[in-house]
Scaffold this active site. Sequence first.
Site, PDB file in Angstrom:
ATOM      1  CB  SER A 161      -0.960  -0.041   1.186  1.00  0.00           C
ATOM      2  OG  SER A 161      -2.002   0.884   1.023  1.00  0.00           O
ATOM      3  CG  ASP A 208      -6.273  -2.930  -4.032  1.00  0.00           C
ATOM      4  OD1 ASP A 208      -7.100  -2.319  -3.331  1.00  0.00           O
ATOM      5  OD2 ASP A 208      -5.047  -2.918  -3.799  1.00  0.00           O
ATOM      6  CG  HIS A 252      -5.356  -2.695  -0.238  1.00  0.00           C
ATOM      7  ND1 HIS A 252      -4.731  -2.030  -1.263  1.00  0.00           N
ATOM      8  CD2 HIS A 252      -4.908  -2.126   0.903  1.00  0.00           C
ATOM      9  CE1 HIS A 252      -3.949  -1.093  -0.763  1.00  0.00           C
ATOM     10  NE2 HIS A 252      -4.026  -1.135   0.549  1.00  0.00           N
TER      11      HIS A 252
END
Length: 654
Positions: free
Chosen positions: A483, A570, A602
């Site tokens: 991320s 995601d 994600h």
Amino acid sequence: MTTPTTAADRVADIDLISRDALFGNPVRSGGKLSPDGKFLSWMAPHEGVMNVWCAPFDDPDNARLMTHAKDRPIPQYFWSPDSSALLYVQDKEGDENYLLYKVDVASGEESCLTPFENTRIQIVGASETIKDRILVGLNNRDPRFHDVHILNLTTGALELVFENNEWAGFTADDSLTLRWAERQNAAGGLDLHMITDGDISAEPDEVIPMDDSLTSGMGGYTTDGKTLYWRDSRGRNTGALFAQDTETGERTLIAEDDRADIGGSLSHPVTGELQAYAVTYLRTEWHCIDKGIKSSLDWLREQLDGDFGVQSRTDDDTKWLVWNDPLTAPIRSYIYDRAADRLTPFYVTKPELEGTPLQPMHPREIPARDGLTLPSYLTLPAASDDNGDGVPDAPLPMVLLVHGGPWARDGYGFNRTHQWLANRGYAVLSVNFRGSTGFGKDFINAANLQWSKTMHDDLVDAVNWAVHAGIADKDKVAIMGGSYGGYATLVGLTYTPEVFACGVDIVGPSNLETLLETIPPYWEPMVKQFHERMGNPTTEEGKQLLKDCSPLYRAKDIVKPLLIGQGANDPRVKISESDQIVGAMEGHGIPVTYVVFPDEGHGFHRPENNIAFNAIVEGFLATCLGGRAEKIGDVLGKSTADIRTGEELVKGLG
């Protein structure tokens, strides 16, 4: 005696800890006590997928499988307030549209309580006195806003309480009455409006400025509604703990710490009255208000090595489930009889890690170039530090492991990624760079509009610190993260390509403009916060800032090996973020290894996929830094990994 020449040589005599042991399913995890104390529940595999199990408290060996997830592990479950049912949430292939499910304990009947498409549930409120209902938020009418419903857990009936067309969130009391509504104001802060008899006040009753928005907020009501707890940094730096008398409005300061925000807390399971609170700077410190709680926590401290905490309590508070992190052994859980001061082992999460060469974690304070102190954590390979001072006998290849968020933090304790990489021969360093939470608002706000700038300087300063301290080999430092950590990896290889030998980007954004254009719709009520902290795409200046901070536009500057992992579904960092930079690199003739998982979002939540990607990471790091790698074997075939390009660049893949 032969002098070790590579990272692999240095750990050649150390037992290899398998990827399966570190990243496979735990034997058990997530233990809970039913509120009435009659049942134990936990997560454990069924046909390779983590599901919920349950057993009578007095007959824990008589376990029943309560859920039947087939593909993805159940991410979260909890007990109904009346102990009659287990509730859990689940999404589809990582899309984060979580629906709420119920399993009746007596009958085993399983049902979906929110049978809607493209809907994400929120739990708005639960009660100690109304046991058969909870408040839930549903965005099935408008994906941007969650309407509040009261959900009858017995019948499954949903009754609309509040149709929401503008509010970001709500706070309710024990009577399941909405008491506050909040929304973002034009400055990026929060306006909090009281709700009286269903009517929301026209003007905000509390305003939390943007600078305080990540360190201030309501902590909830006591059951009798007479006290409202706050964590509040207004007028100070760190978030302090306050109790507010709801009749007079008077606030009393309960706790503060100059180093860190007040973090976790323990409240009485029935009254909701605060009993203890935690402060986490480098390590967590618990402080007790209630004498009974203090006595119990002091006794547990005498019995347990390492860190521990309370993970579940019965309503009568006679039984606790306690987790224990010995730090160099797998996490375990105990049943604690408070009256008898007796601990009964419940489970060890990963017994296969018993006796493996797990290494201690070293808390460190690293100075940034402008004077900020960066709380950090270092793990070294076994047999690399003869005197145990946290500095290896010779500089090592190092992995800089960058956390996501960025409004999150790294902490102290067992960390499977640290253990894995250290076992392969690398020093591992995690840094709470500016923007990380938990260290006060000044530390967070020092990162505003500083993506790729001072936020990245902190990471480079940490690398330089490690090099100067004799920890890291200057020419063998990798950067890796998910991320925001994936974004930091791309920044590292584009803005400071001379610092890092290679990078591993996991679901990281490459273009901040398109990232903000494609955020999930339910983030829209809080989007001003992103604009104030990252850059505002509605202004020319802000749009240029976002472009200047986007690694995509510097893809031609990548000269070191890069591995990218991405989930196809995601919802936060769309696959287009990875596709863009891979396409740009290929357009410049720059090699890259790109792996996509079609059934992930994600991050990689199916163990088969996580293990497969880590097998690729091992080979990649071994190619670049010289550490050892467990053979890949057949792990890719067990996963859904789609290696779209660059397979030949990773040792063991081609």
